[in-house]
Design a protein around this motif. Structure first.
Motif, PDB file in Angstrom:
ATOM      1  N   PHE A 144     -32.253  27.096  -0.578  1.00  0.00           N
ATOM      2  CA  PHE A 144     -32.701  28.491  -0.608  1.00  0.00           C
ATOM      3  C   PHE A 144     -33.116  28.849  -2.019  1.00  0.00           C
ATOM      4  O   PHE A 144     -32.800  28.132  -2.974  1.00  0.00           O
TER       5      PHE A 144
ATOM      6  N   ARG B  60     -30.094  23.403  -3.787  1.00  0.00           N
ATOM      7  CA  ARG B  60     -30.572  22.442  -2.799  1.00  0.00           C
ATOM      8  C   ARG B  60     -29.377  21.703  -2.204  1.00  0.00           C
ATOM      9  O   ARG B  60     -28.702  20.956  -2.913  1.00  0.00           O
TER      10      ARG B  60
ATOM     11  N   HIS C   9     -36.005  17.747  -1.395  1.00  0.00           N
ATOM     12  CA  HIS C   9     -36.775  17.098  -2.477  1.00  0.00           C
ATOM     13  C   HIS C   9     -35.990  15.976  -3.144  1.00  0.00           C
ATOM     14  O   HIS C   9     -36.147  15.721  -4.343  1.00  0.00           O
TER      15      HIS C   9
ATOM     16  N   ASN D 116     -35.934  27.086 -12.542  1.00  0.00           N
ATOM     17  CA  ASN D 116     -37.178  26.967 -13.271  1.00  0.00           C
ATOM     18  C   ASN D 116     -37.698  28.373 -13.548  1.00  0.00           C
ATOM     19  O   ASN D 116     -37.088  29.376 -13.156  1.00  0.00           O
TER      20      ASN D 116
ATOM     21  N   TRP E 236     -45.588  26.687 -13.353  1.00  0.00           N
ATOM     22  CA  TRP E 236     -44.182  26.306 -13.445  1.00  0.00           C
ATOM     23  C   TRP E 236     -43.838  25.840 -14.857  1.00  0.00           C
ATOM     24  O   TRP E 236     -44.658  25.224 -15.540  1.00  0.00           O
TER      25      TRP E 236
ATOM     26  N   GLU F  29     -36.040  33.203  -0.426  1.00  0.00           N
ATOM     27  CA  GLU F  29     -36.757  32.301   0.493  1.00  0.00           C
ATOM     28  C   GLU F  29     -35.744  31.308   1.045  1.00  0.00           C
ATOM     29  O   GLU F  29     -34.736  31.021   0.381  1.00  0.00           O
ATOM     30  N   GLY F  30     -36.045  30.750   2.202  1.00  0.00           N
ATOM     31  CA  GLY F  30     -35.244  29.641   2.705  1.00  0.00           C
ATOM     32  C   GLY F  30     -33.999  30.078   3.444  1.00  0.00           C
ATOM     33  O   GLY F  30     -33.943  31.169   4.018  1.00  0.00           O
TER      34      GLY F  30
HETATM   35  C1  LIG Z   1     -39.918  13.221  -8.840  1.00  0.00           C
HETATM   36  C2  LIG Z   1     -41.387  13.601  -8.874  1.00  0.00           C
HETATM   37  C3  LIG Z   1     -41.650  14.857  -8.070  1.00  0.00           C
HETATM   38  O1  LIG Z   1     -40.839  15.906  -8.702  1.00  0.00           O
HETATM   39  C4  LIG Z   1     -40.501  16.884  -7.751  1.00  0.00           C
HETATM   40  O2  LIG Z   1     -41.679  17.705  -7.543  1.00  0.00           O
HETATM   41  C5  LIG Z   1     -41.417  18.740  -6.569  1.00  0.00           C
HETATM   42  C6  LIG Z   1     -42.727  19.473  -6.267  1.00  0.00           C
HETATM   43  O3  LIG Z   1     -43.218  20.058  -7.440  1.00  0.00           O
HETATM   44  C7  LIG Z   1     -40.343  19.694  -7.124  1.00  0.00           C
HETATM   45  O4  LIG Z   1     -40.044  20.698  -6.130  1.00  0.00           O
HETATM   46  C8  LIG Z   1     -40.524  22.006  -6.471  1.00  0.00           C
HETATM   47  O5  LIG Z   1     -39.692  22.531  -7.519  1.00  0.00           O
HETATM   48  C9  LIG Z   1     -40.060  23.878  -7.876  1.00  0.00           C
HETATM   49  C10 LIG Z   1     -39.161  24.295  -9.044  1.00  0.00           C
HETATM   50  O6  LIG Z   1     -39.474  23.497 -10.162  1.00  0.00           O
HETATM   51  C11 LIG Z   1     -39.842  24.807  -6.690  1.00  0.00           C
HETATM   52  O7  LIG Z   1     -38.454  24.782  -6.276  1.00  0.00           O
HETATM   53  C12 LIG Z   1     -40.740  24.311  -5.549  1.00  0.00           C
HETATM   54  O8  LIG Z   1     -40.515  25.115  -4.367  1.00  0.00           O
HETATM   55  C13 LIG Z   1     -41.288  26.341  -4.407  1.00  0.00           C
HETATM   56  C14 LIG Z   1     -40.842  27.200  -3.297  1.00  0.00           C
HETATM   57  C15 LIG Z   1     -40.862  26.908  -1.947  1.00  0.00           C
HETATM   58  N1  LIG Z   1     -40.391  28.012  -1.350  1.00  0.00           N
HETATM   59  C16 LIG Z   1     -40.203  28.236   0.088  1.00  0.00           C
HETATM   60  C17 LIG Z   1     -38.866  27.713   0.526  1.00  0.00           C
HETATM   61  C18 LIG Z   1     -37.890  27.385  -0.403  1.00  0.00           C
HETATM   62  C19 LIG Z   1     -36.657  26.886   0.076  1.00  0.00           C
HETATM   63  C20 LIG Z   1     -36.405  26.712   1.421  1.00  0.00           C
HETATM   64  C21 LIG Z   1     -37.425  27.057   2.312  1.00  0.00           C
HETATM   65  C22 LIG Z   1     -37.166  26.899   3.666  1.00  0.00           C
HETATM   66  C23 LIG Z   1     -36.951  26.748   4.810  1.00  0.00           C
HETATM   67  C24 LIG Z   1     -36.611  26.581   6.229  1.00  0.00           C
HETATM   68  N2  LIG Z   1     -35.372  25.870   6.377  1.00  0.00           N
HETATM   69  C25 LIG Z   1     -38.643  27.554   1.874  1.00  0.00           C
HETATM   70  N3  LIG Z   1     -40.051  28.910  -2.226  1.00  0.00           N
HETATM   71  N4  LIG Z   1     -40.333  28.424  -3.438  1.00  0.00           N
HETATM   72  C26 LIG Z   1     -40.383  22.869  -5.221  1.00  0.00           C
HETATM   73  O9  LIG Z   1     -41.330  22.392  -4.236  1.00  0.00           O
HETATM   74  C27 LIG Z   1     -39.066  18.885  -7.375  1.00  0.00           C
HETATM   75  O10 LIG Z   1     -38.044  19.713  -7.912  1.00  0.00           O
HETATM   76  C28 LIG Z   1     -39.392  17.743  -8.354  1.00  0.00           C
HETATM   77  N5  LIG Z   1     -38.185  16.914  -8.560  1.00  0.00           N
HETATM   78  C29 LIG Z   1     -37.895  16.413  -9.778  1.00  0.00           C
HETATM   79  C30 LIG Z   1     -36.675  15.547  -9.851  1.00  0.00           C
HETATM   80  O11 LIG Z   1     -38.592  16.650 -10.755  1.00  0.00           O
END
Ligand SMILES: CCCO[C@@H]1O[C@H](CO)[C@@H](O[C@@H]2O[C@H](CO)[C@H](O)[C@H](OCc3cn(Cc4cccc(C#CCN)c4)nn3)[C@H]2O)[C@H](O)[C@H]1NC(C)=O
Length: 133
Positions: free
Chosen positions: A29, A47, A51, A60, A67, A122-123
Motif C-alpha cells: 500500500f 511492501r 516488486h 521515495n 522519482w 493507494e493499494g
Molecule cells: C531492480 C530494478 C528495478 O527496480 C525496481 O523498479 C520498480 C519500478 O520503478 C520500483 O517500483 C516502483 O517504486 C516507486 C518508488 O520508488 C513506486 O513505489 C512505484 O509505484 C508507484 C505507485 C503505484 N501505485 C498504485 C498501487 C500501489 C500499491 C498497491 C496497489 C495495489 C493494488 C491492488 N492489490 C496499487 N501507487 N504508486 C513502484 O512501481 C522498485 O522499487 C525498484 N526496486 C529496486 C530494488 O530498486
C-alpha cells in the motif's frame, strides 16, 4: 484509487495522523504526502510482497513528476488484515514517520516543502480517519 485529500494546510511541526485498515492478503500500500500528485515529499510504500520486496518499507519522493532515490527501512511493524495508526510530522529538513510498536524513522524533506496540502492512499489500505493536529 484510494482517498485523496487536498488543501490540508499542514505546516511544519504539525502532525498528521492516519488510521486505517490493511487488507487481508495485502501485497502493498501507498501513502503519498506533498503538494500535489506530481510533487510528493513522502511516498511511503510498505511492501508485504511486491516488486521483489518482502515485508519492506520503501520510501521515495517525486519532484515535478520525477522519482528520487529510494530509501528502504529495516522495521516492518505491519500485519495484513489489521488496523494501523501512523503519524507524520515534518520540518524544513526531514519528515518523521511514527509507526506501531514505537518504530520511528526520518526521511529527508527533499522538496523543502513547508506546507503539506496533499495526501492520497493507494493499494491494500483503507483510510478510516485523518487527524490534523
Ligand atoms: C531492480 C530494478 C528495478 O527496480 C525496481 O523498479 C520498480 C519500478 O520503478 C520500483 O517500483 C516502483 O517504486 C516507486 C518508488 O520508488 C513506486 O513505489 C512505484 O509505484 C508507484 C505507485 C503505484 N501505485 C498504485 C498501487 C500501489 C500499491 C498497491 C496497489 C495495489 C493494488 C491492488 N492489490 C496499487 N501507487 N504508486 C513502484 O512501481 C522498485 O522499487 C525498484 N526496486 C529496486 C530494488 O530498486
Amino acid at each position: 484509487c484510494g482517498i485523496v485529500c487536498t488543501n490540508m494546510g499542514v505546516k511544519a511541526g504539525k502532525r498528521i495522523g492516519v488510521k486505517g485498515e490493511i487488507a487481508a492478503g495485502a501485497k502493498s500500500f501507498v501513502l503519498n504526502l506533498g503538494k500535489d500528485q506530481a510533487n510528493v515529499v513522502l511516498h511511503f510504500n510498505p511492501r508485504f510482497d511486491a516488486h521483489g520486496d518482502v515485508r519492506t518499507i520503501v520510501c521515495n519522493s517525486m519532484d515535478k513528476g520525477e522519482w528520487g532515490a529510494e530509501q528502504r527501512e529495516s522495521a516492518f511493524p505491519f500485519q495484513e488484515g489489521t488496523n494501523v495508526e501512523m503519524f507524520i510530522t515534518h520540518d524544513p529538513s526531514n519528515l518523521t514517520i511514527a509507526l506501531p510498536n514505537n518504530h520511528q524513522f526520518k526521511f529527508p524533506n527533499r522538496l523543502g516543502l513547508q506546507v503539506i496540502d496533499f495526501l492520497n492512499a493507494e493499494g491494500d489500505f483503507t483510510i478510516k480517519s485523518i487527524q490534523l493536529e
